[in-house]
Design an enzyme around this catalytic site. Sequence first.
Site, PDB file in Angstrom:
ATOM      1  N   SER A 116      46.412  24.871  69.976  1.00 13.33           N
ATOM      2  CA  SER A 116      47.863  24.918  70.100  1.00 13.33           C
ATOM      3  C   SER A 116      48.291  25.877  71.201  1.00 13.33           C
ATOM      4  CB  SER A 116      48.470  25.399  68.775  1.00 13.33           C
ATOM      5  OG  SER A 116      49.828  25.768  68.943  1.00 13.33           O
ATOM      6  N   TYR A 140      49.224  31.304  61.776  1.00 15.85           N
ATOM      7  CA  TYR A 140      48.778  29.962  62.179  1.00 15.85           C
ATOM      8  C   TYR A 140      48.166  30.006  63.576  1.00 15.85           C
ATOM      9  CZ  TYR A 140      49.308  25.503  64.559  1.00 15.85           C
ATOM     10  OH  TYR A 140      49.077  24.380  65.329  1.00 15.85           O
ATOM     11  N   LYS A 144      44.112  29.392  65.125  1.00 20.06           N
ATOM     12  CA  LYS A 144      43.713  28.512  66.231  1.00 20.06           C
ATOM     13  C   LYS A 144      42.917  29.300  67.274  1.00 20.06           C
ATOM     14  CE  LYS A 144      45.551  24.698  64.753  1.00 20.06           C
ATOM     15  NZ  LYS A 144      44.693  23.562  64.367  1.00 20.06           N
TER      16      LYS A 144
END
Length: 331
Positions: A116, A140, A144
């Site tokens: 991302s 989050y 990643k």
Amino acid sequence: MTVLVTGGAGYIGSHTVRALRRTGRDVVVLDTLERGNREALLDTPLVVGNIADADLVQSTCAQYGVDEVIHFAAYKSVGESMQRVGPYMHNNVDATVSLLDALSAAGIGRIVFSSSCSVYGTPEIVPVTEAAPIRPESVYAETKAIVERVLHWYGEVAGIHSVSLRYFNAAGASFDSVIGEDWDAAINLIPMVMKAVLGFRPPVQVFGTDYPTPDGTAIRDYVHVDDLADAHIRALDYLAGGGVSTALNVGTGIGSSVKEIIIATESITGRTVPADYVGRRAGDPVSTFADPRLVRATLDWTPQYGLYEVIETAWNWHLSHPYGYKPGPAK
Ligand code: WQD
């Protein structure tokens, strides 16, 4: 050549599965269906289970003759991640390590990872290149960034070669409106705009009108989900051709503001977008959009679709599936 797609019952996963099958590849999906939709897979073989289950991963790879993997399975809500750090670290990081161990034991050496642009946090310079500092600003995004580093070492030590695709803002739906974003849970801008137009939700809240941008609203790089799917296929081909492990920004290189999304939606739908203009959302960058030169040079990938197709396919999907994959409100 069979591709194992983890999390293939999700939004980007299901569009990628469909694109893979259109190229003639065999596909098997491993998904818990905790957040995915079986309906999004049409007739693609599905194994319901968790990537952390090493025996299941290995038996699936053996049964289907898996040669390569695309790994989508993860929790993906920035906001939720800031409330549930443990589940995000276990599900996005620990489970991926288990997956990689199982793939290594099965002799599988090629994986494309769903990363991302949020690994960059708030970029100081736009457009954003892959040389930008990795500074995640959410749990989050951190998961990643961690998985990208884990993949580096599985490449160094276990011979698993990888491409991490750092998506910008995935949006839109299939052109035939057969699959799309399960917008029930989606709180991203475009599903929220569509819900507001359809009257399913209150007016969309525009987070901030005082940004230092031409119209005062924040800017993002909206990339059509079918263009994203194509990037995954090209990444598999790149690895199969001996490409070295890498991380690539996947975006159009064009920034669009929130107001531009609203104007385009009103133009395409012929309807007014009910909107309330409110304060900024904490953590939002003013502007972020990709520098797509490296993904173009590495994968020969260029987006085929722009904002018009993003909005048009999203609208057609939401109009024809007002409750996403759900059958609709109880009669
Ligand atoms: C877009 C813009 C909001 C909702 C997402 C993912 C992130 C990464 C990139 C995958 C912002 C504004 C939004 C609303 C609004 N993708 N907005 N009203 O935050 O850019 O990031 O895509 O990994 O993980 O979260 O997406 O759609 O939430 O916001 O004004 O109701 O729309 O402020 O400027 P974001 P978003």
